[in-house]
Design a protein around this motif. Structure first.
Motif, PDB file in Angstrom:
ATOM      1  N   VAL A  26     -27.880   1.447  21.597  1.00  0.00           N
ATOM      2  CA  VAL A  26     -27.956   2.865  21.248  1.00  0.00           C
ATOM      3  C   VAL A  26     -26.564   3.474  21.164  1.00  0.00           C
ATOM      4  CG1 VAL A  26     -28.931   5.094  21.907  1.00  0.00           C
ATOM      5  CG2 VAL A  26     -30.198   2.997  22.372  1.00  0.00           C
ATOM      6  N   LEU A  27     -25.681   3.094  22.079  1.00  0.00           N
ATOM      7  CA  LEU A  27     -24.312   3.607  22.034  1.00  0.00           C
ATOM      8  C   LEU A  27     -23.602   3.182  20.752  1.00  0.00           C
ATOM      9  CD1 LEU A  27     -23.037   3.121  25.695  1.00  0.00           C
ATOM     10  CD2 LEU A  27     -23.247   5.285  24.467  1.00  0.00           C
ATOM     11  N   ALA A  28     -23.785   1.941  20.359  1.00  0.00           N
ATOM     12  CA  ALA A  28     -23.119   1.432  19.158  1.00  0.00           C
ATOM     13  C   ALA A  28     -23.565   2.180  17.911  1.00  0.00           C
ATOM     14  CB  ALA A  28     -23.390  -0.061  19.013  1.00  0.00           C
ATOM     15  N   GLU A  29     -24.795   2.677  17.900  1.00  0.00           N
ATOM     16  CA  GLU A  29     -25.301   3.404  16.734  1.00  0.00           C
ATOM     17  C   GLU A  29     -24.682   4.781  16.585  1.00  0.00           C
ATOM     18  OE1 GLU A  29     -29.472   3.471  17.351  1.00  0.00           O
ATOM     19  OE2 GLU A  29     -29.811   1.393  16.714  1.00  0.00           O
ATOM     20  N   LEU A  30     -24.095   5.319  17.654  1.00  0.00           N
ATOM     21  CA  LEU A  30     -23.522   6.663  17.582  1.00  0.00           C
ATOM     22  C   LEU A  30     -22.308   6.722  16.665  1.00  0.00           C
ATOM     23  CD1 LEU A  30     -23.732   7.744  21.339  1.00  0.00           C
ATOM     24  CD2 LEU A  30     -25.250   8.411  19.466  1.00  0.00           C
ATOM     25  N   ASN A  31     -21.521   5.647  16.646  1.00  0.00           N
ATOM     26  CA  ASN A  31     -20.325   5.625  15.802  1.00  0.00           C
ATOM     27  C   ASN A  31     -20.059   4.187  15.380  1.00  0.00           C
ATOM     28  OD1 ASN A  31     -17.816   5.771  14.575  1.00  0.00           O
ATOM     29  ND2 ASN A  31     -16.982   7.235  16.065  1.00  0.00           N
ATOM     30  N   PRO A  32     -20.359   3.851  14.119  1.00  0.00           N
ATOM     31  CA  PRO A  32     -20.192   2.462  13.673  1.00  0.00           C
ATOM     32  C   PRO A  32     -18.741   2.002  13.645  1.00  0.00           C
ATOM     33  CG  PRO A  32     -20.695   3.904  11.818  1.00  0.00           C
ATOM     34  CD  PRO A  32     -20.877   4.728  13.054  1.00  0.00           C
ATOM     35  N   HIS A  33     -17.780   2.950  13.774  1.00  0.00           N
ATOM     36  CA  HIS A  33     -16.362   2.585  13.720  1.00  0.00           C
ATOM     37  C   HIS A  33     -15.812   2.233  15.105  1.00  0.00           C
ATOM     38  CE1 HIS A  33     -16.244   3.900   9.562  1.00  0.00           C
ATOM     39  NE2 HIS A  33     -16.771   5.060   9.917  1.00  0.00           N
ATOM     40  N   VAL A  34     -16.637   2.358  16.126  1.00  0.00           N
ATOM     41  CA  VAL A  34     -16.213   2.036  17.491  1.00  0.00           C
ATOM     42  C   VAL A  34     -16.955   0.792  17.961  1.00  0.00           C
ATOM     43  CG1 VAL A  34     -16.157   2.822  19.893  1.00  0.00           C
ATOM     44  CG2 VAL A  34     -15.712   4.441  18.041  1.00  0.00           C
ATOM     45  N   VAL A  35     -16.203  -0.174  18.471  1.00  0.00           N
ATOM     46  CA  VAL A  35     -16.812  -1.402  18.988  1.00  0.00           C
ATOM     47  C   VAL A  35     -17.318  -1.144  20.407  1.00  0.00           C
ATOM     48  CG1 VAL A  35     -16.434  -3.809  19.602  1.00  0.00           C
ATOM     49  CG2 VAL A  35     -15.323  -2.840  17.569  1.00  0.00           C
ATOM     50  N   VAL A  36     -18.591  -1.354  20.643  1.00  0.00           N
ATOM     51  CA  VAL A  36     -19.197  -1.180  21.965  1.00  0.00           C
ATOM     52  C   VAL A  36     -19.701  -2.530  22.441  1.00  0.00           C
ATOM     53  CG1 VAL A  36     -20.962   0.003  23.327  1.00  0.00           C
ATOM     54  CG2 VAL A  36     -19.880   1.189  21.402  1.00  0.00           C
TER      55      VAL A  36
END
Length: 294
Positions: free
Chosen positions: A20-30
């Protein structure tokens, strides 16, 4: 929990939150890390944030991050109380130490003298003094007293809402017209204490001296909560007088030399510390995120 649902019960929280965190901003690697927080792992980061971490782990990681120049933050919410600690190292540079844009004003007149006096016009919506004693200013567009244009920033002494003293102008050409006086903000260097030292020698600042016992009591209560959890293997049970009294005993032992506790505050804190409230988590989390961005 903002990211989890009933289907996630029993799973590792980091792994369950990662998608869910990764979906918030595709430009940030989680990435989810479920292993030990070893020094080798931590060394690759610029900022480390701990939450719901035992005090022993906080101290260990805090000491390592301080020694390595890694920014270190602890954020916790327990019931109706929150805690936020920041250690940005011994040489943290604040490029813009004040909020808002630097002040600028139109020059009306500059006297020849020691000190020279600048008369300026403030904005229509400005109230009170635009500048403060000790502010650094530069000048541009001044006609006549052109020696001021492009000079290094000079400190000012405020006389009133429209006049500043700027030092010796007696040898400068007479002022004719025009010009802007602009505030200059220089970077500031701040030094932060590691968590271990900050806990032992807390510098508690409050706007109202009457609030000091409450702030000191909450500071002690969070440490007592860690001690209780280490002793009992759990948080105090909600509204359990015996647990609250034990937390109070532990808090008393921590602040024996620092003044009296607000015992009602400690008891209330202990009674609700097992609760997780989304609004509290949102506030403390937002403050922590803002500190990370610094």
């Amino acid at each position: 929990q903002f990211l989890l649902g009933e289907s996630d019960v029993g799973q590792n929280r980091a792994a369950a939150s990662q998608r869910v965190l990764a979906e918030l901003n595709p430009h940030v690697v989680v990435a989810a890390h479920t292993g030990e927080l070893s020094e080798a792992f931590l060394a690759s980061f610029q900022v480390v944030v701990l939450t719901e971490s035992p005090l022993e782990e906080q101290l260990r990681i805090g000491d390592f991050c301080h020694a390595q120049g890694i920014c270190f933050i602890v954020a916790d919410a327990k019931g109706l109380a929150g805690q936020l600690f920041c250690d940005f190292g011994e040489c943290f540079v604040v490029d813009d130490p004040a909020e808002g844009d630097p002040v600028r004003a139109a020059v009306q007149h500059i006297s020849q003298g020691n000190p020279g006096v600048v008369t300026y016009v403030g904005a229509e919506d400005s109230r009170g003094h635009l500048f403060c004693d000790g502010d650094l200013v530069t000048f541009s567009g001044v006609e006549g007293m052109t020696e001021l244009n492009g000079r290094e920033p000079v400190p000012v002494h405020v006389l009133d809402a429209f006049r500043l003293e700027i030092g010796d102008t007696s040898s400068f050409s007479p002022y004719r017209c025009g010009g802007l006086v602009s505030q200059v903000r220089l970077p500031q260097v701040h030094s932060y204490e590691p968590l271990r030292r900050a806990l032992a020698e807390p510098q508690i600042q409050v706007a109202n001296p009457e609030d000091l016992p409450r702030s000191r009591s909450l500071h002690a209560a969070f440490q007592a909560l860690h001690a209780f959890r280490g002793e009992q293997g759990r948080l105090p049970r909600p509204r359990a007088p015996a647990d609250a009294e034990r937390v109070l005993e532990l808090a008393r032992s921590l602040v024996a030399q620092e003044g009296p506790l607000d015992e009602d505050v400690v008891r209330a804190f202990a009674s609700v510390s097992a609760g997780d409230l989304c609004p509290m988590a949102a506030v403390v989390g937002a403050l922590a995120a803002q500190e990370v961005l610094k």
